[in-house]
Design a protein around this motif. Structure first.
Motif, PDB file in Angstrom:
ATOM      1  N   ARG A   1       1.635  -3.872  -4.835  1.00 54.73           N
ATOM      2  CA  ARG A   1       1.664  -2.777  -3.798  1.00 54.73           C
ATOM      3  C   ARG A   1       0.319  -2.039  -4.189  1.00 54.73           C
TER       4      ARG A   1
ATOM      5  N   PRO B   1       2.228   3.407  -2.208  1.00 57.92           N
ATOM      6  CA  PRO B   1       3.563   3.291  -1.911  1.00 57.92           C
ATOM      7  C   PRO B   1       3.501   4.290  -0.823  1.00 57.92           C
ATOM      8  N   ASP B   2       4.927   4.135  -0.272  1.00 55.97           N
ATOM      9  CA  ASP B   2       5.116   5.198   0.975  1.00 55.97           C
ATOM     10  C   ASP B   2       5.046   6.841   0.609  1.00 55.97           C
TER      11      ASP B   2
ATOM     12  N   GLY C   1       7.165   1.016   6.410  1.00 57.83           N
ATOM     13  CA  GLY C   1       7.533   2.335   5.922  1.00 57.83           C
ATOM     14  C   GLY C   1       8.528   2.895   6.705  1.00 57.83           C
TER      15      GLY C   1
ATOM     16  N   ASN D   1       4.008   1.762   2.809  1.00 60.48           N
ATOM     17  CA  ASN D   1       4.013   0.820   1.831  1.00 60.48           C
ATOM     18  C   ASN D   1       2.770  -0.274   2.512  1.00 60.48           C
TER      19      ASN D   1
ATOM     20  N   ASP E   1       1.300  -3.724   1.097  1.00 60.74           N
ATOM     21  CA  ASP E   1       1.834  -4.671  -0.101  1.00 60.74           C
ATOM     22  C   ASP E   1       0.879  -6.030   0.153  1.00 60.74           C
TER      23      ASP E   1
END
Length: 359
Positions: free
Chosen positions: A86, A89-90, A119, A274, A276
């Motif tokens: 990741r 993150p959101d 997200g 997010n 990734d």
């Protein structure tokens, strides 16, 4: 009477006749044969591709970001999970990056990126996207999707928020149908270190090309491929769940130096997602060249694109050494004294001539 040996007995007798070194050698050969490093045919004109593990990343991510022997470094808020890495993150105001530690000296290559962007944000309330890099510098945080501005090399951007469109709407102006772009949007940029990425216009002034790519909150795998062959840059995507590449950008005359680094980065601002990365796989492509192409495709030392004018880089003057500074000051003083002496001599001669005229 001979007794037939079962599978286990045959293996024990055969193993006794082999030394430890021979056993380890055979196991290594079996491992290499099954590791997928062998050549794979691509298509006519591109004979074979070879996976380069020193520039690739896939599960499990053992040692990434923690081990000194790892081929990949993490930066910022990037973190390793069991099924993905990741980048951000959101959450608001985060940035992260993943960089390969080994410079790439391949002439022709293909990078396949398996990624996911998702997200909680609804339509146009998410951001900002991620970037894939092939650049001279690595691990340099900055405002361009988490990387430095005025980079040297290639950047491919998966932009999920339309900054320019929102500003145009706020100013009550509209795009013409042929100019308006639909986001998320993939674009590419080649930079020699002299250009800034224009966030307010989503990189439009410096992009080589682009296409719409609806990649958020999908329930199947999304892929992006960047192929660089014979100074021809091609970017394709597989985002429909059909396991088929779809064209996005194709530009010829792209000149990229060797010895740059691969990486990927992301950033969030007031809006978030997010971002990734599941895998990065780099393949060396073997391509036949004619003698004329060999002459044309010589190594370059600064990124450029044919028929596209990039501002020239002006190298700053090197600082003067102590000896050079001393010599400059010394000769300046000598010249000043010499000029003063000459001035005094000329003035005295002028005064003598004036006295003679007076008498």
């Amino acid at each position: 009477m001979a007794v037939a040996l079962g599978p286990s007995g045959w293996w024990r007798r055969w193993r006794r006749r082999l030394s430890a070194r021979e056993v380890s050698t055979m196991l290594l050969l079996l491992l290499l044969l099954g590791s997928g490093q062998g050549p794979r045919q691509v298509r006519a004109g591109q004979t074979f591709e070879y996976l380069k593990r020193e520039h690739s990343l896939s599960k499990p991510y053992q040692g990434v970001g923690t081990s000194s022997s790892s081929l990949w470094n993490l930066m910022g808020n990037a973190m390793v999970m069991t099924q993905y890495i990741r980048l951000t993150p959101d959450m608001q105001s985060k940035q992260g990056a993943l960089w390969n530690r080994v410079p790439c000296f391949l002439r022709d290559w293909e990078l396949q990126v398996h990624f996911r962007i998702h997200g909680q944000g609804k339509k146009n309330l998410h951001g900002d996207g991620l970037a894939i890099w092939y650049t001279k510098d690595r691990m340099q945080p900055g405002p361009v999707f988490g990387n430095m501005d005025k980079f040297v090399g290639l950047g491919v951007f998966v932009d999920t928020y339309p900054n320019e469109e929102k500003q145009q709407e706020a100013q009550k102006r509209r795009y013409s149908p042929g100019v308006q772009r639909v986001f998320p949007y993939i674009s590419a940029m080649v930079n020699n270190g002299s250009l800034s990425y224009d966030h307010e216009r989503d990189g439009r002034p410096t992009e080589l090309g682009g296409c719409t790519a609806i990649v958020r909150n999908l329930h199947y795998d999304t892929f992006l491929v960047i192929r660089y062959v014979k100074r021809h840059l091609t970017i394709m995507m597989d985002i429909d769940g059909k396991h088929e590449w779809r064209d996005c950008i194709e530009v010829s005359g792209v000149r990229l130096p060797r010895g740059y680094y691969f990486g990927t980065s992301s950033i969030t601002g007031d809006l978030s997602d997010n971002h990734d990365v599941i895998s990065l796989k780099l393949f060396e492509l073997t391509v036949e060249r004619t003698p004329e192409e060999e002459k044309l495709h010589r190594d370059v030392f600064l990124p450029s694109v044919d028929n596209m004018k990039l501002p020239e880089m002006t190298a700053p003057l090197p600082p003067l050494s102590g000896l050079a500074l001393f010599l400059i000051v010394f000769f300046s003083l000598v010249f000043s004294v010499f000029a003063i002496v000459i001035g005094i001599i000329l003035y005295n001669k002028w005064q003598e001539q004036s006295r003679k005229r007076f008498y």
